[in-house]
Write a protein that holds these residues in place. Structure first.
Motif, mmCIF file in Angstrom:
data_model
loop_
_atom_site.group_PDB
_atom_site.id
_atom_site.type_symbol
_atom_site.label_atom_id
_atom_site.label_comp_id
_atom_site.label_asym_id
_atom_site.label_seq_id
_atom_site.Cartn_x
_atom_site.Cartn_y
_atom_site.Cartn_z
ATOM 1 N N UNK A 1 7.905 -7.095 -2.616
ATOM 2 C CA UNK A 1 6.856 -6.235 -2.041
ATOM 3 C C UNK A 1 7.415 -4.939 -1.473
ATOM 4 N N UNK A 2 8.711 -4.871 -1.269
ATOM 5 C CA UNK A 2 9.299 -3.652 -0.700
ATOM 6 C C UNK A 2 9.688 -2.620 -1.749
ATOM 7 N N UNK A 3 9.687 -2.984 -3.024
ATOM 8 C CA UNK A 3 10.155 -2.039 -4.037
ATOM 9 C C UNK A 3 9.045 -1.564 -4.964
ATOM 10 N N UNK A 4 7.811 -1.973 -4.695
ATOM 11 C CA UNK A 4 6.700 -1.524 -5.522
ATOM 12 C C UNK A 4 5.671 -0.792 -4.668
ATOM 13 N N UNK A 5 4.884 0.016 -5.331
ATOM 14 C CA UNK A 5 3.759 0.654 -4.659
ATOM 15 C C UNK A 5 2.483 0.061 -5.268
ATOM 16 N N UNK A 6 1.814 -0.835 -4.578
ATOM 17 C CA UNK A 6 0.661 -1.529 -5.152
ATOM 18 C C UNK A 6 -0.606 -0.668 -5.113
ATOM 19 N N UNK A 7 -1.594 -1.099 -5.860
ATOM 20 C CA UNK A 7 -2.909 -0.471 -5.791
ATOM 21 C C UNK A 7 -3.650 -0.904 -4.537
ATOM 22 N N UNK A 8 -3.334 -2.115 -4.086
ATOM 23 C CA UNK A 8 -4.029 -2.705 -2.937
ATOM 24 C C UNK A 8 -3.141 -3.784 -2.328
ATOM 25 N N UNK A 9 -3.133 -3.872 -1.013
ATOM 26 C CA UNK A 9 -2.440 -4.967 -0.323
ATOM 27 C C UNK A 9 -3.485 -5.878 0.302
ATOM 28 N N UNK A 10 -3.172 -7.158 0.366
ATOM 29 C CA UNK A 10 -4.089 -8.141 0.953
ATOM 30 C C UNK A 10 -3.301 -9.047 1.889
ATOM 31 N N UNK A 11 -3.780 -9.202 3.111
ATOM 32 C CA UNK A 11 -3.189 -10.138 4.061
ATOM 33 C C UNK A 11 -4.293 -11.113 4.455
ATOM 34 N N UNK A 12 -4.149 -12.360 4.075
ATOM 35 C CA UNK A 12 -5.246 -13.320 4.236
ATOM 36 C C UNK A 12 -5.357 -13.883 5.642
ATOM 37 N N UNK A 13 -4.222 -14.303 6.214
ATOM 38 C CA UNK A 13 -4.275 -14.932 7.538
ATOM 39 C C UNK A 13 -2.899 -14.890 8.186
ATOM 40 N N UNK A 14 -2.893 -15.023 9.486
ATOM 41 C CA UNK A 14 -1.649 -15.089 10.257
ATOM 42 C C UNK A 14 -1.708 -16.333 11.119
ATOM 43 N N UNK A 15 -0.692 -17.171 11.012
ATOM 44 C CA UNK A 15 -0.615 -18.338 11.881
ATOM 45 C C UNK A 15 0.840 -18.745 12.022
ATOM 46 N N UNK A 16 1.077 -19.787 12.797
ATOM 47 C CA UNK A 16 2.443 -20.237 13.060
ATOM 48 C C UNK A 16 2.974 -21.002 11.861
ATOM 49 N N UNK A 17 3.803 -20.360 11.081
ATOM 50 C CA UNK A 17 4.421 -20.980 9.917
ATOM 51 C C UNK A 17 5.663 -20.175 9.563
ATOM 52 N N UNK A 44 -6.732 -4.989 2.482
ATOM 53 C CA UNK A 44 -7.816 -5.901 2.849
ATOM 54 C C UNK A 44 -7.235 -6.953 3.776
ATOM 55 N N UNK A 45 -7.881 -7.138 4.904
ATOM 56 C CA UNK A 45 -7.365 -8.027 5.948
ATOM 57 C C UNK A 45 -8.392 -9.115 6.260
ATOM 58 N N UNK A 46 -7.974 -10.360 6.114
ATOM 59 C CA UNK A 46 -8.850 -11.472 6.457
ATOM 60 C C UNK A 46 -9.054 -11.573 7.951
ATOM 61 N N UNK A 47 -10.103 -12.255 8.337
ATOM 62 C CA UNK A 47 -10.456 -12.378 9.755
ATOM 63 C C UNK A 47 -9.305 -12.916 10.597
ATOM 64 N N UNK A 48 -8.547 -13.860 10.048
ATOM 65 C CA UNK A 48 -7.446 -14.480 10.789
ATOM 66 C C UNK A 48 -6.177 -13.631 10.789
ATOM 67 N N UNK A 49 -6.221 -12.493 10.112
ATOM 68 C CA UNK A 49 -5.053 -11.615 10.081
ATOM 69 C C UNK A 49 -5.306 -10.301 10.802
ATOM 70 N N UNK A 50 -6.459 -10.167 11.433
ATOM 71 C CA UNK A 50 -6.834 -8.894 12.077
ATOM 72 C C UNK A 50 -6.135 -8.741 13.427
ATOM 73 N N UNK A 51 -4.818 -8.616 13.381
ATOM 74 C CA UNK A 51 -4.010 -8.475 14.586
ATOM 75 C C UNK A 51 -3.476 -7.053 14.699
ATOM 76 N N UNK A 52 -3.122 -6.680 15.904
ATOM 77 C CA UNK A 52 -2.768 -5.295 16.225
ATOM 78 C C UNK A 52 -1.691 -4.691 15.319
ATOM 79 N N UNK A 53 -0.549 -5.367 15.065
ATOM 80 C CA UNK A 53 0.488 -4.753 14.234
ATOM 81 C C UNK A 53 -0.006 -4.400 12.823
ATOM 82 N N UNK A 54 -0.936 -5.192 12.305
ATOM 83 C CA UNK A 54 -1.474 -4.944 10.968
ATOM 84 C C UNK A 54 -2.514 -3.833 11.002
ATOM 85 N N UNK A 55 -3.428 -3.909 11.947
ATOM 86 C CA UNK A 55 -4.501 -2.921 12.019
ATOM 87 C C UNK A 55 -3.962 -1.530 12.349
ATOM 88 N N UNK A 56 -2.897 -1.473 13.128
ATOM 89 C CA UNK A 56 -2.325 -0.174 13.486
ATOM 90 C C UNK A 56 -1.556 0.456 12.331
#
Length: 219
Positions: A1-17, A44-56
């Protein structure tokens, strides 16, 4: 993910894992996940991934619902070519996959188990639940077991041959109220009690029981 420029990024959820890699707090994990966001690329950010570091970090952020289907549906709106939702009507294997009176789902962390069993509770009200469980070595076993036992009438540990899985005897030491049976014994027991059999806990346990999962007798 660090060497390509995508058309769209998606983060579905953030949890302890994967905390040993991503960090101990949700904010640290979110900051690592935000690494896929590129300048000028919508995300595109899922409801469970809507955290400050991502939104900013995101410049064009589109919020979606909680389920993977709702996130995928939102993502389809932001890709620069024609598409339809035909694929969304197909369920991937071992993700709330029902075969007869057995349900296969690869939930493997506390958030996943909570989501799974709340859905089972809605779909099968009043039904007894027998859980056939296997878990990987890097997962939150005790916290996950606490959630599972709050829904399940019985927990059975299934031996599966994969180096990433916790050996059944070791898992029993961490979930002492569980039982050890093979798949056929556990399934027969659940059928005798008219219970829903839920096979869950890891992607790796699914590969071991694959021949049983696809057996015509379970269709």
């Amino acid at each position: 993910t660090n060497i390509i420029r995508p058309l769209l990024s998606i983060i579905t959820s953030i949890d302890y894992d994967h905390q040993s890699i991503l960090g101990e707090t949700l904010e640290e994990i979110a900051r690592e996940k935000a690494g896929i966001i590129k300048k000028g690329v919508p995300v595109v950010v899922g409801k469970k991934a809507a955290l400050k570091p991502i939104l900013e970090k995101g410049e064009k952020v589109y919020l979606a619902g909680e389920s993977n289907i709702s996130i995928a549906r939102e993502a389809l709106k932001h890709i620069p070519f024609d598409s339809d939702e035909a694929g969304l009507r197909k369920s991937p294997p071992c993700r709330y996959e029902r075969r007869g009176d057995i349900l296969f789902d690869v939930a493997h962390n506390p958030a996943g188990f909570t989501y799974l069993f709340e859905k089972i509770k809605r779909d099968f009200p009043g039904k007894k639940i027998h859980v056939l469980l296997g878990m990987s070595k890097d997962k939150q076993v005790e916290k996950s077991a606490e959630i599972i036992r709050s829904y399940a009438d019985r927990i059975v540990l299934i031996q599966a041959e994969h180096p990433r899985l916790i050996p059944t005897e070791d898992l029993l030491e961490r979930i002492p109220d569980a039982h050890i049976l093979n798949f056929k014994e556990a399934y027969a027991e659940a059928r005798a009690q008219k219970a829903l059999t839920v096979v869950t806990g890891s992607f790796y346990i699914m590969s071991t029981i694959q021949p049983l999962r696809t057996s015509p007798s379970l269709q």
